[in-house]
Scaffold this motif. Structure first.
Motif, PDB file in Angstrom:
ATOM      1  N   SER A  31       0.800  -1.214   0.000  1.00 17.89           N
ATOM      2  CA  SER A  31       0.000   0.000   0.000  1.00 17.89           C
ATOM      3  C   SER A  31       0.837   1.270   0.000  1.00 17.89           C
ATOM      4  O   SER A  31       0.318   2.353  -0.082  1.00 17.89           O
ATOM      5  CB  SER A  31      -0.951  -0.004   1.182  1.00 17.89           C
ATOM      6  OG  SER A  31      -0.269   0.413   2.333  1.00 17.89           O
ATOM      7  N   GLN A  32       2.112   1.178   0.131  1.00 17.45           N
ATOM      8  CA  GLN A  32       2.875   2.426   0.101  1.00 17.45           C
ATOM      9  C   GLN A  32       4.292   2.165  -0.341  1.00 17.45           C
ATOM     10  O   GLN A  32       4.718   1.037  -0.510  1.00 17.45           O
ATOM     11  CB  GLN A  32       2.868   3.117   1.460  1.00 17.45           C
ATOM     12  CG  GLN A  32       3.619   2.379   2.545  1.00 17.45           C
ATOM     13  CD  GLN A  32       2.777   1.303   3.149  1.00 17.45           C
ATOM     14  OE1 GLN A  32       1.596   1.481   3.301  1.00 17.45           O
ATOM     15  NE2 GLN A  32       3.368   0.180   3.448  1.00 17.45           N
ATOM     16  N   ARG A  33       4.999   3.286  -0.527  1.00 18.58           N
ATOM     17  CA  ARG A  33       6.348   3.212  -1.060  1.00 18.58           C
ATOM     18  C   ARG A  33       7.287   2.546  -0.071  1.00 18.58           C
ATOM     19  O   ARG A  33       8.099   1.719  -0.421  1.00 18.58           O
ATOM     20  CB  ARG A  33       6.830   4.611  -1.432  1.00 18.58           C
ATOM     21  CG  ARG A  33       6.061   5.209  -2.588  1.00 18.58           C
ATOM     22  CD  ARG A  33       4.756   5.898  -2.130  1.00 18.58           C
ATOM     23  NE  ARG A  33       3.773   5.949  -3.175  1.00 18.58           N
ATOM     24  CZ  ARG A  33       2.477   5.649  -3.005  1.00 18.58           C
ATOM     25  NH1 ARG A  33       2.026   5.215  -1.841  1.00 18.58           N
ATOM     26  NH2 ARG A  33       1.628   5.750  -3.980  1.00 18.58           N
ATOM     27  N   ARG A  34       7.194   2.946   1.223  1.00 24.06           N
ATOM     28  CA  ARG A  34       8.137   2.377   2.171  1.00 24.06           C
ATOM     29  C   ARG A  34       7.375   1.648   3.280  1.00 24.06           C
ATOM     30  O   ARG A  34       6.202   1.880   3.508  1.00 24.06           O
ATOM     31  CB  ARG A  34       9.005   3.483   2.765  1.00 24.06           C
ATOM     32  CG  ARG A  34       8.188   4.609   3.394  1.00 24.06           C
ATOM     33  CD  ARG A  34       9.111   5.566   4.135  1.00 24.06           C
ATOM     34  NE  ARG A  34       8.377   6.737   4.574  1.00 24.06           N
ATOM     35  CZ  ARG A  34       8.498   7.261   5.783  1.00 24.06           C
ATOM     36  NH1 ARG A  34       9.295   6.730   6.670  1.00 24.06           N
ATOM     37  NH2 ARG A  34       7.813   8.352   6.118  1.00 24.06           N
ATOM     38  N   PRO A  46       6.042   0.759   6.899  1.00 20.77           N
ATOM     39  CA  PRO A  46       5.756   1.613   8.048  1.00 20.77           C
ATOM     40  C   PRO A  46       6.819   1.423   9.120  1.00 20.77           C
ATOM     41  O   PRO A  46       7.480   0.379   9.191  1.00 20.77           O
ATOM     42  CB  PRO A  46       4.392   1.117   8.535  1.00 20.77           C
ATOM     43  CG  PRO A  46       4.137  -0.181   7.887  1.00 20.77           C
ATOM     44  CD  PRO A  46       5.020  -0.271   6.689  1.00 20.77           C
ATOM     45  N   GLU A  47       6.952   2.428   9.948  1.00 17.25           N
ATOM     46  CA  GLU A  47       7.906   2.404  11.046  1.00 17.25           C
ATOM     47  C   GLU A  47       7.189   1.826  12.269  1.00 17.25           C
ATOM     48  O   GLU A  47       6.337   2.487  12.848  1.00 17.25           O
ATOM     49  CB  GLU A  47       8.380   3.849  11.302  1.00 17.25           C
ATOM     50  CG  GLU A  47       9.278   4.004  12.507  1.00 17.25           C
ATOM     51  CD  GLU A  47      10.442   3.030  12.483  1.00 17.25           C
ATOM     52  OE1 GLU A  47      10.384   2.040  13.234  1.00 17.25           O
ATOM     53  OE2 GLU A  47      11.381   3.249  11.702  1.00 17.25           O
ATOM     54  N   SER A  72      -7.224  -4.435   7.612  1.00 18.34           N
ATOM     55  CA  SER A  72      -6.860  -3.021   7.740  1.00 18.34           C
ATOM     56  C   SER A  72      -6.175  -2.507   6.471  1.00 18.34           C
ATOM     57  O   SER A  72      -6.490  -1.436   5.952  1.00 18.34           O
ATOM     58  CB  SER A  72      -5.944  -2.856   8.957  1.00 18.34           C
ATOM     59  OG  SER A  72      -5.371  -1.583   9.008  1.00 18.34           O
ATOM     60  N   GLN A  73      -5.247  -3.300   5.946  1.00 17.53           N
ATOM     61  CA  GLN A  73      -4.513  -2.919   4.734  1.00 17.53           C
ATOM     62  C   GLN A  73      -5.447  -2.798   3.532  1.00 17.53           C
ATOM     63  O   GLN A  73      -5.343  -1.866   2.739  1.00 17.53           O
ATOM     64  CB  GLN A  73      -3.455  -3.976   4.394  1.00 17.53           C
ATOM     65  CG  GLN A  73      -2.267  -4.010   5.307  1.00 17.53           C
ATOM     66  CD  GLN A  73      -1.388  -2.811   5.131  1.00 17.53           C
ATOM     67  OE1 GLN A  73      -1.253  -2.306   4.025  1.00 17.53           O
ATOM     68  NE2 GLN A  73      -0.823  -2.325   6.203  1.00 17.53           N
ATOM     69  N   VAL A  86      -8.699  -2.312   3.436  1.00 18.11           N
ATOM     70  CA  VAL A  86      -9.601  -1.165   3.561  1.00 18.11           C
ATOM     71  C   VAL A  86      -8.835   0.133   3.293  1.00 18.11           C
ATOM     72  O   VAL A  86      -9.335   1.044   2.644  1.00 18.11           O
ATOM     73  CB  VAL A  86     -10.265  -1.149   4.955  1.00 18.11           C
ATOM     74  CG1 VAL A  86     -11.015   0.151   5.183  1.00 18.11           C
ATOM     75  CG2 VAL A  86     -11.209  -2.333   5.093  1.00 18.11           C
ATOM     76  N   MET A  87      -7.595   0.201   3.768  1.00 21.03           N
ATOM     77  CA  MET A  87      -6.792   1.400   3.537  1.00 21.03           C
ATOM     78  C   MET A  87      -6.587   1.624   2.041  1.00 21.03           C
ATOM     79  O   MET A  87      -6.691   2.746   1.538  1.00 21.03           O
ATOM     80  CB  MET A  87      -5.431   1.247   4.239  1.00 21.03           C
ATOM     81  CG  MET A  87      -4.576   2.496   4.187  1.00 21.03           C
ATOM     82  SD  MET A  87      -5.329   3.890   5.084  1.00 21.03           S
ATOM     83  CE  MET A  87      -4.436   5.261   4.365  1.00 21.03           C
ATOM     84  N   ARG A 145      -9.650   2.948   0.464  1.00 22.58           N
ATOM     85  CA  ARG A 145      -9.798   4.376   0.725  1.00 22.58           C
ATOM     86  C   ARG A 145      -8.909   5.199  -0.203  1.00 22.58           C
ATOM     87  O   ARG A 145      -9.301   6.248  -0.696  1.00 22.58           O
ATOM     88  CB  ARG A 145      -9.433   4.688   2.174  1.00 22.58           C
ATOM     89  CG  ARG A 145     -10.394   4.115   3.178  1.00 22.58           C
ATOM     90  CD  ARG A 145      -9.911   4.415   4.593  1.00 22.58           C
ATOM     91  NE  ARG A 145     -10.841   3.880   5.565  1.00 22.58           N
ATOM     92  CZ  ARG A 145     -11.984   4.442   5.900  1.00 22.58           C
ATOM     93  NH1 ARG A 145     -12.328   5.593   5.352  1.00 22.58           N
ATOM     94  NH2 ARG A 145     -12.784   3.887   6.779  1.00 22.58           N
ATOM     95  N   GLU A 146      -7.679   4.717  -0.409  1.00 22.58           N
ATOM     96  CA  GLU A 146      -6.771   5.440  -1.309  1.00 22.58           C
ATOM     97  C   GLU A 146      -7.385   5.521  -2.706  1.00 22.58           C
ATOM     98  O   GLU A 146      -7.357   6.573  -3.347  1.00 22.58           O
ATOM     99  CB  GLU A 146      -5.410   4.725  -1.375  1.00 22.58           C
ATOM    100  CG  GLU A 146      -4.582   4.857  -0.114  1.00 22.58           C
ATOM    101  CD  GLU A 146      -3.330   3.983  -0.122  1.00 22.58           C
ATOM    102  OE1 GLU A 146      -2.701   3.857   0.928  1.00 22.58           O
ATOM    103  OE2 GLU A 146      -3.006   3.413  -1.198  1.00 22.58           O
ATOM    104  N   TYR A 147      -7.906   4.397  -3.157  1.00 22.41           N
ATOM    105  CA  TYR A 147      -8.499   4.344  -4.491  1.00 22.41           C
ATOM    106  C   TYR A 147      -9.675   5.308  -4.603  1.00 22.41           C
ATOM    107  O   TYR A 147      -9.760   6.097  -5.538  1.00 22.41           O
ATOM    108  CB  TYR A 147      -8.944   2.909  -4.767  1.00 22.41           C
ATOM    109  CG  TYR A 147      -9.676   2.686  -6.075  1.00 22.41           C
ATOM    110  CD1 TYR A 147      -8.980   2.457  -7.260  1.00 22.41           C
ATOM    111  CD2 TYR A 147     -11.065   2.684  -6.118  1.00 22.41           C
ATOM    112  CE1 TYR A 147      -9.658   2.235  -8.447  1.00 22.41           C
ATOM    113  CE2 TYR A 147     -11.753   2.460  -7.305  1.00 22.41           C
ATOM    114  CZ  TYR A 147     -11.042   2.242  -8.473  1.00 22.41           C
ATOM    115  OH  TYR A 147     -11.714   2.019  -9.652  1.00 22.41           O
ATOM    116  N   ASN A 188      -8.338   9.249  -2.842  1.00 20.49           N
ATOM    117  CA  ASN A 188      -7.194   9.928  -3.468  1.00 20.49           C
ATOM    118  C   ASN A 188      -7.197   9.825  -4.985  1.00 20.49           C
ATOM    119  O   ASN A 188      -6.765  10.748  -5.666  1.00 20.49           O
ATOM    120  CB  ASN A 188      -5.880   9.352  -2.932  1.00 20.49           C
ATOM    121  CG  ASN A 188      -5.678   9.641  -1.453  1.00 20.49           C
ATOM    122  OD1 ASN A 188      -6.453  10.395  -0.857  1.00 20.49           O
ATOM    123  ND2 ASN A 188      -4.661   9.061  -0.864  1.00 20.49           N
TER     124      ASN A 188
END
Lengths: 645, 645
Positions: free
Chosen positions: B37-40, B42-43, B191-192, B194-195, B198-200, B203
């Motif tokens: 779901s993202q470039r990097r 999560p921390e 969770s991933q 659904v996230m 939401r992005e789709y 955003n």
């Protein structure tokens, strides 16, 4: 003239929060809002039967064939039509030639607020007819085809007057109210800000979005919880006020980092500016301390803050509960301006003024004051009178106004008893200027502070209504308040204790021993986040030790431990240290958008009496539909009489 | 040996969805989940009092000083400890030298599942002691300091046996169950996903996330709605089954593109694998047609699909309701395998078999069949018997099994009346192979199809339990079902109509005239999304014309229009054409994770009787807490007697 008054009203409304720009433009504002959360703009026309939004068209679209869908905002002499969608307004030229008679008929006959689809070409407006105030003001649409998608009946009121109507009318016709740019802006900003919060929590910091139940069991002392009858006789679910128990159980379950945009419920009956259901950004994490949660939230707000506002500066300042009370007379200080409470007891050690002498002779007796900047210029004699009356009526306290300019000490004969040395010391301590007024009171510390805290806010409002700019409207002043007391004396029986926040709050590490000796003095690891004088969030490090939790619940709070046995048991089975926070989303968005009420940032709010004025909820239920739930209505005796009439 | 059996059990469980890899590794799987779901990444250690997670340590961390927090998974002979967090397991060496006696004491005495914090150095395992099955198996931690954060009491059962226990026990100790890798995986995947949805939506496509109320008014025919008593005598809120009305009102309000991950409520009493509260991805947009919504959803699923599964292929195939019924005997076909229903009426035009003759002589009479691949090999005589019995008992239908291999037509003497030419035609039409069995039935079209649809699924299950691989477990087979009937005859009174879905569904554009002549024949613009034989979503283009909506509600459905007056009024004031859909999130995640029950993808589910087995909700409420809501419990007479005892 292309903007009817209600629209320009809204533009003004929108302009307020945008760093004092003088030419606020809806579109660019909206684009900024949108851009902030991702690399490229969202595609607003995907999957739809249009090619463009009304509001996006510019000179760069000249010559393009476009299909638009929107509402008829305005029509002028059957030659122009202004079409509106969520994105903005665009001017459509109604064709006048014979061959387009059917198109003309549609566009001329459709009532205002009807929905139409038009296709045509983007053309330049004739020289001199551009409208620089309108984002699409350089172009217009030369229509080829038009279709009436839905006619609008005569509205119950002129739409341009709508915003001037009562809030009740706005809520009754909420679907019309939602068409206003202000409501569109508020709801879109809310969506964007929540989306960015999710990105921060989920994508950047590995939090897991977990949904917790809302049909739950009542909590001890859980008044204010709505009940939901079940099909088992006498058994009820409760709608919880927050996911507090669940989020702690998730930590025991090793979920480590949880968040949820959680719907919460609180039945407080009629209270202005409260909603029976509300939303909080609910967060909990394991292996964290107070500073960890504070940094997390600072980062969250900084990341999600709208781009059209001044950026959030972190870290936020922190004050202790005790300092906040002493300096601002409240645990949620508005730190956008000064006027702090100053202790001037030392100045009046040997005063001749009776009420000061009296106060100082008692335990915790103090003399306190605030300085009203330019008060002598802005406040009227009757303001001072009403301040003194307020203090007497609500706090049973005397207020002594002190003017530097001695001959203006109206109504304050005692002021003459202030010696010159005391005046000079006052000026030094309070850093007062020529035209300032000092409001002075004496009495028990907490009471004096509370009174001056109230007066500080009252006077600030008063100064602003008189034209002084005291609080920068673009300023967002965050503040942490920490080190709250863990317990408070119960109102009904001050010898018993109740939790200052909730019974799961961990005591301050330095004060654990006090729990067994003087629990009243124990501080907690609770923290509140305050924005511009409003509490927008609160949280704590929780108790993870079952024995300590049992001692606090059973011995100190005398709660029925049975109702929480599942939680206590969970703490026994390897609960990690954990803590969290919840931010009140409605209030936060209300402050960010500068809205007068949280109802302006909720799509379908309830009235202050808890009614949905559009659908008329809550509603009567036929007795047969109550049967499966084994409940009956107990009609109050007098309303029974009423119904009999 | 570092993986107790319940963990390896879970690893197996995790491996299932990963494209038949033979060495599934939790960590890499999790990383893929996160990366998608993202470039990097999560921390996971920000804001926390640890430097690393247990599961992330590798040879690349050698020599680093780390602080870890986790649960004691396992201890071996007071020399090693396996520490666990959500990320995985790591081996900790318990120091044996005198100087570290206190550290040794802590680590040796803490019971399993206690929470500890250790600091130390990442070192290589001695040669030969690496564990290639463990993601952290090349390293171990040389401890310097240790702290017992919370001791775990003796658990009510051995944790390694936990997964074998009843589901009731798992739900009672849900906080322990959540520590399992399977539950961690399910909730994190949810969770991933659904996230990414939401992005789709938010955003990429400009949808606005809008929260709608759950305290609402009852809807017409709104049985199955939970009630919430208000403080006004006799007035109740209802918890809505979906935000249907609100999302349509948002369209009238010009919000244009709405979505919400919406909590919905349905009181169905006790039903297995249903929850009283559930979640749907709720979507509505204006100026859209059916294909627009379909493309939107295809894109949504493609974008949000977990990276550890085969990618979703779009567009999804579409069948009409009529085709689905004729081909699969159901409106939610499992299209992962064939065994389609074939109409073989023509083959038996001049049959001598009595029940076929009978059937064909009646209106809508047909002969239908399905082909069971290798049925002669996998099905036993008693299977065929129970199939025939099922058909007779539940459908009052005869089933004729036909084997290609003639001497195996057990129990089917009539099969001898099938002529050779008919057999050959059957083989051609149904494309049967040597070992296949044809199940043949005759009767009214819908009934024959329904029966064969049921048998198709039963036989597929049967073949699979016998070892045939019929459905690829990694396959996700999506299907649109469209052109549903708009109305169905009411069950209680077949001369009256009820909505096949809900009364706001728009009729098929070609069938509008039928509303006024033969409404029963009118098709709707409703569409269902089916995945592997489960309905995971449904929606429709809505009626935006107030007059048509009134006609359908009042004239055709005979509903009380007053209860929907706000919606009808809204349609009158410029409602745009609009449509939407809702996806059942719990079911979708259940299918994606391959979980046996939706309870496995919900953090705190209710039992099938609607109970929270952990907290014991719903619960009794003292009568005085019912008073503010003006309700009383009506105890059923027998349970009154019971209580008297």
């Amino acid at each position: 003239m292309y903007f009817p008054s209600w629209l320009s009203q809204l533009y003004k409304g929108l302009s307020r929060p945008i760093r004092r720009t003088t030419q606020p433009i809806w579109c660019s504002l909206y684009r900024r809002l949108v851009q902030s959360s991702q690399r490229r703009n969202p595609e607003f026309n995907s999957f739809a039967v249009r090619t463009n939004t009304c509001g996006e068209l510019r000179s760069s679209h000249l010559g393009q064939e476009v299909t638009l869908c929107g509402w008829i905002q305005y029509r002028r002499q059957n030659t122009f039509l202004v079409l509106r969608d969520f994105h903005g307004l665009v001017q459509v030229v109604i064709p006048q030639d014979e061959s387009a008679a059917s198109v003309k008929k549609i566009l001329c006959e459709a009532p205002v607020e009807s929905v139409v689809r038009v296709s045509g070409t983007v053309i330049s407006r004739p020289a001199g007819q551009e409208n620089p105030k309108m984002p699409t003001g350089e172009i217009e649409i030369k229509v080829k085809t038009a279709e009436l998608l839905n006619a609008c009946k005569k509205l119950p009121f002129e739409i341009k007057d709508f915003m001037k109507k009562t809030e009740a009318l706005r809520l009754q016709y909420r679907y019309l109210d939602l068409r206003s740019f202000q409501m569109q802006y508020n709801l879109r900003l809310r969506s964007q800000m929540v989306m960015k919060m999710r990105e921060y929590l989920c994508n950047l910091h590995g939090f897991v979005d977990i949904e917790t139940p809302t049909l739950f069991k009542r909590t001890p002392g859980g008044a204010k919880e709505f009940l939901v009858p079940s099909r088992e006789p006498g058994k009820f679910y409760s709608l919880p006020q927050s996911p507090q128990q669940f989020k702690q159980l998730l930590m025991v379950g090793g979920l480590d980092r949880y968040f949820q945009v959680a719907r919460c419920y609180r039945d407080e009956g009629s209270r202005p500016d409260r909603q029976p259901e509300f939303t909080q950004i609910d967060i909990e994490m394991s292996f964290v301390d107070q500073t960890g949660i504070q940094s997390l939230i600072e980062g969250l707000l900084q990341y999600s803050w709208p781009n059209d506002k001044d950026p959030v500066v972190v870290p936020f300042p922190t004050v202790t509960f005790t300092e906040a009370l002493a300096t601002y007379g409240t645990d949620k200080p508005d730190t956008r301006f000064g006027m702090k409470i100053i202790d001037i007891s030392d100045v009046f050690g040997n005063t001749e003024i009776g009420f000061l002498q009296d106060a100082l002779s008692k335990p915790h007796g103090t003399v306190k004051a605030i300085c009203i900047p330019e008060g002598a210029k802005y406040l009227k004699r009757k303001d001072i009178e009403s301040i003194r009356k307020f203090a007497a009526d609500h706090f049973n306290q005397e207020i002594l106004p002190v003017f530097l300019n001695a001959n203006r000490n109206w109504n304050s004969p005692v002021a003459n008893f202030i010696m010159e040395s005391q005046r000079l010391e006052l000026i030094r301590l309070m850093d007062t200027q020529e035209e300032d007024v000092v409001l002075l009171t004496a009495g028990e510390h907490n009471k004096a502070c509370s009174l001056l805290g109230k007066l500080r806010l009252e006077c600030a409002d008063l100064l602003e209504t008189r034209g002084m700019v005291l609080r920068d409207p673009t300023l967002f002043s965050f503040l942490w308040v920490v080190d709250f007391p863990l317990f408070l004396p119960k109102e009904e029986n001050p010898r018993e204790l109740e939790s200052a926040h909730h019974p799961f709050t961990a005591p301050h590490p330095s004060d654990i021993h006090l729990l067994y000796t003087e629990p009243k003095k124990a501080r907690s690891q609770h923290y509140d986040l305050v924005l511009n004088g409003n509490e927008i969030g609160g949280g704590s490090i929780r108790i993870h030790n079952a024995e300590l939790q049992r001692y606090i619940l059973a011995t100190l709070l005398k709660e029925d431990v049975k109702m929480l046995s599942h939680l206590l048991q969970a703490l026994d089975y390897g609960a990690p240290p954990h803590g969290g926070i919840a931010l009140g989303l409605d209030r936060l968005i209300c402050l960010v958008t500068g809205s007068p009420s949280i109802r302006d940032v909720i799509a379908f709010p309830k009235s202050f009496r808890g009614h949905d004025l559009m659908s008329n909820a809550p509603d009567s239920i036929p007795p047969e539909e109550l049967k499966p739930y084994h409940i009956r209505v107990s009609w109050p005796t007098d309303s029974k009489a009423e119904r009999a009439h």
